[in-house]
Write an enzyme that holds these catalytic residues in place. Structure first.
Site, short mmCIF file in Angstrom:
data_model
loop_
_atom_site.label_atom_id
_atom_site.label_comp_id
_atom_site.label_asym_id
_atom_site.label_seq_id
_atom_site.Cartn_x
_atom_site.Cartn_y
_atom_site.Cartn_z
N SER A 50 47.03 38.70 36.22
CA SER A 50 47.26 40.10 35.86
C SER A 50 48.48 40.70 36.55
CB SER A 50 46.03 40.94 36.21
OG SER A 50 45.84 41.00 37.61
N LYS A 91 46.41 44.27 42.72
CA LYS A 91 46.99 45.18 41.73
C LYS A 91 48.08 46.02 42.39
CE LYS A 91 43.77 44.10 38.61
NZ LYS A 91 44.07 43.25 37.45
#
Length: 243
Positions: A50, A91
Site C-alpha cells: 500500500s 501509512k
C-alpha cells in the site's frame, strides 16, 4: 646504527600509541553509535504494497521510535490500531487534528483545509488513482492516514465508509520510518515529504540515522586501520633488517 635503532624505537612506540588510540576511538564510535541506534530505531517488515513506491511489501525498514504527539503531516509512520488490524501497519500522515480533508480538488488531488496537496511520492507520480471521499474533519489527537499506492491501500478512506472519522489516535503510532534497510536495491533514506511545507507545523526533519551510520563506518575504519598497523610495522621492520 645505534641512533637509527633508537629512532626506530621511538617511532615504533609513537606508532603503537597512535594505533592503540585509533582502535580505542574506533570502538567508542562503533559501539556507541550501534547502541544508540538500537535504542532509537527498530526494524519493521512492511506487510503490504500500500505504500509502493516509497516502501514495498517485504521491505525491511528502520523506523525511529517517537511519541505520537511529535508526528507531523507527511511522516511515514508505523502504527497499530485494533480497528485496523492486529499487526503494525505503515501509512503516510495526511492530516492532523483539526484539519479538513477531502478528495478531490484541482487535478484530482487530496485537499487539506481547502488546499490541494502536491504529492510526488504517489505511485505513478500522479493523482489518477485517487478515489473521491467527502470532507471530514480530523478529531483532535488523531491522524488521517493514506497509502502512497492509493489504488491498493486500505486506509482512512475505508474507515470513513464505515461511519467514523477514518482517523487513528496519535497514541497508536510506534515509530516514524527513516530508511529502507533491505533489499539492497532499495537501500537508502526516504525522500523528505513535500507538499506540506506551507501548512502549520511544517514537516519533520529526519532522525539521526545518517549520523549514526557515518559513526559506525568511521569506527570500523579506525579499528581496522589501527589493528593493521602492528603487523604492517613488524613486516616493514623485518624487511629492513634483512636488507
Amino acid at each position: 646504527m645505534g641512533k637509527s635503532g633508537r629512532g626506530d624505537g621511538r617511532r615504533g612506540t609513537l606508532g603503537n600509541t597512535l594505533s592503540g588510540a585509533a582502535v580505542a576511538l574506533g570502538c567508542v564510535l562503533f559501539l556507541g553509535a550501534f547502541l544508540w541506534g538500537a535504542l532509537l530505531y527498530q526494524p519493521y517488515s512492511v506487510p503490504t504494497d500500500s505504500m509502493n513506491p516509497t516502501v514495498k511489501a517485504g521491505d525491511r525498514v528502520l523506523a525511529e521510535r517517537i511519541d505520537g504527539k511529535d508526528v507531523r503531516r507527511g511522516d511515514v509512520v508505523v502504527f497499530q490500531d485494533d480497528l485496523w488490524g492486529t499487526v503494525p501497519m505503515v501509512k503516510r500522515v495526511i492530516g492532523v487534528g483539526g484539519d479538513k480533508i477531502a478528495c478531490c480538488g484541482d487535478g484530482g488531488r487530496v485537499t487539506v483545509n481547502g488546499d490541494p496537496l502536491d504529492e510526488p511520492y504517489l505511485k505513478d507520480k500522479g493523482p489518477d488513482s485517487q478515489t473521491s471521499f467527502p470532507q471530514t474533519t480530523v478529531p483532535d489527537g488523531k491522524l488521517f492516514l493514506l497509502g502512497d499506492n492509493r489504488i491498493d491501500s486500505l486506509d482512512s478512506r475505508v474507515h470513513l465508509e464505515e461511519g467514523d472519522s477514518g482517523a487513528v489516535p496519535r497514541t497508536a503510532v510506534q515509530a516514524r520510518v527513516d530508511a529502507v534497510a533491505w533489499p539492497s536495491a532499495d537501500l537508502g533514506m526516504l525522500a523528505p515529504p513535500t507538499g506540506f511545507e506551507q501548512l502549520p507545523g511544517g514537516t519533520s526533519q529526519p532522525g539521526p540515522l545518517r549520523l549514526l551510520v557515518t559513526a559506525v563506518v568511521a569506527g570500523a575504519v579506525l579499528i581496522l586501520g589501527g589493528a593493521a598497523y602492528g603487523p604492517l610495522t613488524r613486516r616493514r621492520t623485518a624487511d629492513t633488517g634483512r636488507r
